[in-house]
Design a protein around this motif. Structure first.
Motif, mmCIF file in Angstrom:
data_model
loop_
_atom_site.group_PDB
_atom_site.id
_atom_site.type_symbol
_atom_site.label_atom_id
_atom_site.label_comp_id
_atom_site.label_asym_id
_atom_site.label_seq_id
_atom_site.Cartn_x
_atom_site.Cartn_y
_atom_site.Cartn_z
ATOM 1 N N LEU A 53 48.697 39.062 39.363
ATOM 2 C CA LEU A 53 49.138 40.385 38.912
ATOM 3 C C LEU A 53 48.564 40.706 37.537
ATOM 4 O O LEU A 53 48.129 41.831 37.272
ATOM 5 N N HIS A 54 48.537 39.708 36.669
ATOM 6 C CA HIS A 54 47.985 39.901 35.329
ATOM 7 C C HIS A 54 46.486 40.209 35.410
ATOM 8 O O HIS A 54 45.985 41.116 34.724
ATOM 9 N N LEU A 55 45.776 39.481 36.262
ATOM 10 C CA LEU A 55 44.348 39.737 36.426
ATOM 11 C C LEU A 55 44.100 41.130 36.993
ATOM 12 O O LEU A 55 43.211 41.857 36.537
ATOM 13 N N GLY A 56 44.907 41.528 37.974
ATOM 14 C CA GLY A 56 44.714 42.818 38.612
ATOM 15 C C GLY A 56 44.972 44.004 37.700
ATOM 16 O O GLY A 56 44.511 45.117 37.976
ATOM 17 N N ARG A 57 45.684 43.782 36.604
ATOM 18 C CA ARG A 57 45.946 44.869 35.657
ATOM 19 C C ARG A 57 44.799 45.079 34.669
ATOM 20 O O ARG A 57 44.800 46.045 33.921
ATOM 21 N N ASP A 58 43.835 44.180 34.671
ATOM 22 C CA ASP A 58 42.684 44.349 33.789
ATOM 23 C C ASP A 58 41.870 45.551 34.256
ATOM 24 O O ASP A 58 41.635 45.722 35.457
ATOM 25 N N PRO A 59 41.418 46.428 33.351
ATOM 26 C CA PRO A 59 40.626 47.597 33.765
ATOM 27 C C PRO A 59 39.384 47.235 34.576
ATOM 28 O O PRO A 59 38.909 48.045 35.378
ATOM 29 N N LEU A 60 38.870 46.020 34.392
ATOM 30 C CA LEU A 60 37.687 45.593 35.137
ATOM 31 C C LEU A 60 37.935 45.616 36.644
ATOM 32 O O LEU A 60 37.005 45.788 37.432
ATOM 33 N N PHE A 61 39.208 45.445 37.059
ATOM 34 C CA PHE A 61 39.532 45.357 38.478
ATOM 35 C C PHE A 61 40.378 46.530 38.957
ATOM 36 O O PHE A 61 40.981 46.470 40.034
ATOM 37 N N GLU A 62 40.422 47.597 38.199
ATOM 38 C CA GLU A 62 41.155 48.790 38.600
ATOM 39 C C GLU A 62 40.374 49.499 39.708
ATOM 40 O O GLU A 62 39.287 50.040 39.472
ATOM 41 N N ARG A 63 40.923 49.483 40.922
ATOM 42 C CA ARG A 63 40.171 49.961 42.087
ATOM 43 C C ARG A 63 39.778 51.428 41.997
ATOM 44 O O ARG A 63 38.782 51.847 42.583
#
Length: 378
Positions: A211-221
């Protein structure tokens, strides 16, 4: 007198192509167990008079290398004969219905392979040996795993161009996404599941990390160009305990200009911040495979041929970037220019409803034939 494309296309036999594709789909050929389909294709090509060379990859696994004429090929048609494992071993074979060929591998990429074999049959029928272009057919193993078939070929042969028949809906792809595989392991402390406060749950830690990784802008779909997918999530299976280990694997498909090393560094940096937010986190990272993308542009003979050809076939023009991973990355890294172009759609590949429109397979055979006729200009 030079052969025109219309005469060449008349040598493409739709019924022969349909039979070939159905028989190929009916042969179960997951990665590592490709011998049955290679034996079948070898027999078909030998029967048509081709000189077929086996190129050993490992014991009982080999590529098939088929030159069309006497000259060193400047273009290879490349197809992988392996598939993912079947969803259901009782239901993986071919089904021909309403213009669609269903079945495991029909899109990825037995449709492309069948079209390439038919192209060679048509070229050999329509052209005497002295008029045959310098092209080859390469049927490889292992693409769905580590690309060992193509890697073996590249140890000895590096032609200027290859055409790889991955499913693109016949949309030419002169650009290709890169790829990064990321592995995460969280460790905890095992205890009886009725006393979770005495242990440390590795699955809970992993979920918080993801969840923490997915909140990084790099992975914002909605805004990032990176295609980010959690592929696997597994934990220790001891029964009625707080799990002390959890493992996750993530696929990251990067835009053609993306740098896998930069994305890896960003993931590592994000993971370091997770350690400050998640109590008692014990996290290990693995990056076992990476491949850079590429963009060849469209100022080349194959792109110009396709731009003129597609209106004749009633096909929409334009180009795209191939979004998945393929052997194209391996060829590009070796200094070979890859065009990714084949029948079928990527979105149905690796699904229980895999299929490919036969009309696209037939059109692919004609497209490949036209591209082969440009080999002398490469």
């Amino acid at each position: 007198m030079p052969l025109n494309l219309e005469d060449l296309w008349k040598a493409v036999d739709p019924e022969r192509l349909r039979r070939l594709l159905v028989e190929m789909v009916d042969i179960y050929s997951p990665s590592g167990k490709e011998e049955d389909i290679q034996l079948f294709l070898e027999e078909q090509l030998h029967g048509a008079g081709f000189a077929v060379r086996r190129q050993e990859v490992e014991e009982e696994r080999y590529n098939l290398v088929v030159p069309l004429g006497w000259r060193e090929p400047r273009l290879y048609l490349v197809g992988h004969v392996d598939t993912i494992a079947a969803w259901d071993l009782e239901d993986y074979g071919a089904r021909d219905a309403q213009g669609l060929i269903h079945g495991l591998g029909s899109a990825d990429m037995k449709g492309g392979c069948a079209a390439m074999v038919e192209t060679f049959l048509a070229l050999a029928t329509a052209l005497p040996p002295e008029q045959r272009p310098p092209v080859g057919l390469l049927l490889v193993v292992g693409e769905e795993e580590n690309g060992d078939g193509s890697a073996t070929f590249l140890e000895s042969t590096r032609p200027p161009w290859v055409v790889i028949g991955e499913p693109t809906g016949l949309n030419p792809c002169f650009a290709h996404y890169g790829y990064l595989e990321a592995g995460f392991v969280t460790s905890g402390r095992r205890t009886h599941s009725s006393l979770p406060e005495l242990g440390h749950n590795a699955v809970e830690s992993m979920l918080r990390v993801l969840l923490h990784l997915g909140r990084d802008p790099l992975f914002e779909r909605s805004s990032s160009e990176i295609a980010y997918s959690i592929r696997e999530l597994t934990s220790s299976r001891a029964g009625f305990v707080v799990p002390d280990r959890c493992e996750a694997w993530i696929d990251l498909h990067l835009p053609p200009t993306g740098d896998p090393a930069e994305v890896e560094a960003a993931i590592r940096a994000r993971a370091e911040t997770a350690e400050r937010l998640i109590p008692d986190l014990d996290l290990e990272l693995q990056f076992n495979f990476a491949a850079r993308g590429y963009d060849l542009g469209t100022n080349n003979p194959l792109a110009r041929t396709l731009a003129a050809l597609y209106p004749e076939l009633g096909l929409k023009g334009g180009t795209d970037a191939f979004r998945s991973h393929s052997d194209g990355n391996l060829f590009f890294e070796a200094g070979v220019k890859p065009l990714i172009l084949g029948p079928g759609a990527l979105e149905v590949a690796h699904t229980p409803d895999e299929h490919t429109p036969f009309a696209e397979v037939l059109a692919a055979a004609k497209i490949y034939a036209a591209l082969c006729m440009q080999a002398d200009s490469l």
